[in-house]
Motif scaffolding. Structure first.
Motif, PDB file in Angstrom:
ATOM      1  N   ASN A 171       0.836  -1.202   0.000  1.00 30.98           N
ATOM      2  CA  ASN A 171       0.000   0.000   0.000  1.00 30.98           C
ATOM      3  C   ASN A 171       0.874   1.255   0.000  1.00 30.98           C
ATOM      4  OD1 ASN A 171      -2.462   1.362  -0.057  1.00 30.98           O
ATOM      5  ND2 ASN A 171      -2.570   1.517   2.175  1.00 30.98           N
ATOM      6  N   SER A 172       1.904   1.244  -0.852  1.00 32.63           N
ATOM      7  CA  SER A 172       2.841   2.359  -0.936  1.00 32.63           C
ATOM      8  C   SER A 172       2.743   3.001  -2.327  1.00 32.63           C
ATOM      9  CB  SER A 172       4.261   1.880  -0.631  1.00 32.63           C
ATOM     10  OG  SER A 172       4.648   0.836  -1.502  1.00 32.63           O
ATOM     11  N   HIS A 173       3.835   3.589  -2.797  1.00 35.31           N
ATOM     12  CA  HIS A 173       3.783   4.353  -4.034  1.00 35.31           C
ATOM     13  C   HIS A 173       4.985   4.032  -4.925  1.00 35.31           C
ATOM     14  CE1 HIS A 173       0.704   6.854  -2.120  1.00 35.31           C
ATOM     15  NE2 HIS A 173       1.495   6.861  -1.051  1.00 35.31           N
ATOM     16  N   CYS A 174       4.851   4.353  -6.195  1.00 33.67           N
ATOM     17  CA  CYS A 174       5.980   4.340  -7.126  1.00 33.67           C
ATOM     18  C   CYS A 174       5.659   5.324  -8.252  1.00 33.67           C
ATOM     19  CB  CYS A 174       6.268   2.947  -7.678  1.00 33.67           C
ATOM     20  SG  CYS A 174       5.022   2.278  -8.788  1.00 33.67           S
ATOM     21  N   ALA A 175       6.661   5.677  -9.012  1.00 27.69           N
ATOM     22  CA  ALA A 175       6.481   6.635 -10.103  1.00 27.69           C
ATOM     23  C   ALA A 175       7.553   6.393 -11.154  1.00 27.69           C
ATOM     24  CB  ALA A 175       6.566   8.070  -9.581  1.00 27.69           C
ATOM     25  N   ILE A 176       7.328   6.911 -12.347  1.00 28.81           N
ATOM     26  CA  ILE A 176       8.349   6.823 -13.391  1.00 28.81           C
ATOM     27  C   ILE A 176       8.591   8.198 -14.001  1.00 28.81           C
ATOM     28  CG2 ILE A 176       7.973   4.412 -13.952  1.00 28.81           C
ATOM     29  CD1 ILE A 176       6.380   5.293 -16.389  1.00 28.81           C
ATOM     30  N   LEU A 177       9.822   8.405 -14.411  1.00 26.27           N
ATOM     31  CA  LEU A 177      10.231   9.581 -15.154  1.00 26.27           C
ATOM     32  C   LEU A 177      10.667   9.126 -16.534  1.00 26.27           C
ATOM     33  CD1 LEU A 177      10.402  10.535 -12.175  1.00 26.27           C
ATOM     34  CD2 LEU A 177      12.485  11.786 -12.780  1.00 26.27           C
ATOM     35  N   LEU A 178      10.117   9.714 -17.577  1.00 24.77           N
ATOM     36  CA  LEU A 178      10.562   9.449 -18.945  1.00 24.77           C
ATOM     37  C   LEU A 178      11.328  10.659 -19.449  1.00 24.77           C
ATOM     38  CD1 LEU A 178       7.570   7.652 -20.726  1.00 24.77           C
ATOM     39  CD2 LEU A 178       9.548   6.661 -19.576  1.00 24.77           C
ATOM     40  N   ILE A 265       6.519  12.986 -15.962  1.00 27.91           N
ATOM     41  CA  ILE A 265       6.393  12.245 -14.699  1.00 27.91           C
ATOM     42  C   ILE A 265       4.987  11.669 -14.580  1.00 27.91           C
ATOM     43  CG2 ILE A 265       6.588  12.365 -12.178  1.00 27.91           C
ATOM     44  CD1 ILE A 265       8.185  14.966 -12.547  1.00 27.91           C
ATOM     45  N   ALA A 266       4.897  10.435 -14.122  1.00 30.52           N
ATOM     46  CA  ALA A 266       3.594   9.827 -13.832  1.00 30.52           C
ATOM     47  C   ALA A 266       3.688   9.059 -12.529  1.00 30.52           C
ATOM     48  CB  ALA A 266       3.151   8.905 -14.966  1.00 30.52           C
ATOM     49  N   HIS A 267       2.705   9.240 -11.659  1.00 31.10           N
ATOM     50  CA  HIS A 267       2.624   8.539 -10.379  1.00 31.10           C
ATOM     51  C   HIS A 267       1.642   7.380 -10.506  1.00 31.10           C
ATOM     52  CE1 HIS A 267       4.371  11.819  -7.588  1.00 31.10           C
ATOM     53  NE2 HIS A 267       4.779  12.027  -8.822  1.00 31.10           N
ATOM     54  N   TRP A 268       2.032   6.258  -9.980  1.00 27.71           N
ATOM     55  CA  TRP A 268       1.175   5.074 -10.058  1.00 27.71           C
ATOM     56  C   TRP A 268      -0.088   5.261  -9.235  1.00 27.71           C
ATOM     57  CZ3 TRP A 268       0.043   1.379  -6.088  1.00 27.71           C
ATOM     58  CH2 TRP A 268      -0.646   0.249  -6.545  1.00 27.71           C
ATOM     59  N   GLN A 269      -1.226   4.883  -9.820  1.00 24.42           N
ATOM     60  CA  GLN A 269      -2.513   4.897  -9.137  1.00 24.42           C
ATOM     61  C   GLN A 269      -2.914   3.463  -8.807  1.00 24.42           C
ATOM     62  OE1 GLN A 269      -3.773   7.944  -8.425  1.00 24.42           O
ATOM     63  NE2 GLN A 269      -2.017   8.825  -9.536  1.00 24.42           N
ATOM     64  N   LYS A 270      -3.653   3.296  -7.747  1.00 23.46           N
ATOM     65  CA  LYS A 270      -4.059   1.974  -7.292  1.00 23.46           C
ATOM     66  C   LYS A 270      -4.680   1.172  -8.435  1.00 23.46           C
ATOM     67  CE  LYS A 270      -4.768  -1.008  -3.878  1.00 23.46           C
ATOM     68  NZ  LYS A 270      -3.647  -1.630  -3.152  1.00 23.46           N
TER      69      LYS A 270
END
Length: 299
Positions: A171-178, A265-270
């Motif tokens: 139940n945490s977070h991750c994100a990617i940068l392109l 940048i995009a943040h992961w959504q559940k």
């Protein structure tokens, strides 16, 4: 399998290191015999599995808190390793080549007799260890971009999937940068691919100097790069992206050819799938390009 790659994994001047274990990991159900240990080690080419097998055998000689293996292709700790009041280091040599350094931890002292018995176990491991190092090195090469040393697209896809699985489980977070380089095409067109390669290597160096974990950096080919951010860094994703833009801009080769970087940048959504997360970052990258390049935009 050819062993000609051994020179690539030798450790001629291994630096000192610290390891990381709990006593429960070192309680083997029965005493290992030499023949049994050798057979177990030869049953797998997985380096971590071999380390675990060896550490269990070593734990029969002396109760251990941890065993750590340092090699030219990475550092590896046996499961549950931790530091302890007594330490012992050993250099694993085979035919005048240094394969690795072993670092043992224990709450009990390493007497000369104990060290001799541990050395006897190490001799049993040498050939299996060499083979495992060769296989591990080949596996690493299959996941790396040959020019920059960053992870390739295959490694990125695997790392992103694992990051999402971990975020979902905890139940945490991750994100990617392109990242996409601005004005890069003109470098190849005007100055040739050697100049272009120099720019790409400089960008990789800027990424290495800006971010902590090298396992989170990737190049897809061409002038496209990516970063996978874990939970601790997600909140600072925009700050990290802007630091990357500045670091790339400061590189001499990039300045010389007026190459900059745009980042989406995009943040992961559940419950979001990797493909959807990548698509969101790609759209943000397009907005950064449209805004005049050398920009950062979030999805």
């Amino acid at each position: 399998m050819s062993l000609c790659l051994l020179s690539e994994i030798s450790l001629p001047d291994a630096p000192s290191y610290a390891a990381v274990a709990t006593d429960e990991y070192w309680r083997a159900p029965h005493v290992q015999q030499h023949q049994s240990l050798l057979g177990q080690l030869q049953s797998t080419l997985d380096l971590r599995e071999q380390l675990q097998i060896f550490s269990m055998a070593a734990g029969n000689i002396l109760p251990l808190a941890g065993v750590h293996l340092q090699t030219a292709i990475g550092d590896f700790g046996a499961a549950g390793s931790s530091e302890a009041s007594h330490q012992h280091r050993s250099l694993l040599m085979l035919k005048e080549q240094c394969l690795a350094k072993l670092h043992y931890y224990s709450e009990q002292p390493f007497t000369p007799l104990i060290c001799t018995r541990l050395q006897a176990l190490e001799v049993e491991w040498l050939y299996s260890l060499r083979n495992a190092l060769v296989v591990t090195r080949l596996q690493q090469m299959a996941l790396k971009d040959t020019l920059t040393g960053l992870g390739n697209r295959r490694f990125f896809d695997d790392s992103l999937s694992k990051a999402i699985q971990l975020a979902n489980r905890n139940n945490s977070h991750c994100a990617i940068l392109l990242l996409d380089l601005d004005n890069f095409k003109q470098v190849n067109d005007l100055y040739g691919h050697a100049a272009g390669d120099e720019v790409l290597i400089a960008v990789a160096e800027a990424m290495h100097s800006t971010l902590r974990s090298t396992d989170s950096l990737f190049r897809f080919g061409g002038d496209e790069f990516a970063v996978v951010l874990s939970d601790d860094d997600v909140a600072s994703s925009e700050l990290i992206a802007r630091r990357l833009v500045k670091a790339i801009q400061r590189q001499h080769s990039c300045q010389q050819h007026q190459v900059t970087a745009s980042i989406g940048i995009a943040h992961w959504q559940k419950d979001q799938q990797p493909e959807a997360l990548f698509s969101a970052a790609d759209k943000a990258l397009y907005l950064a390009k449209e805004a005049g390049k050398n920009r950062v935009r979030q999805a």
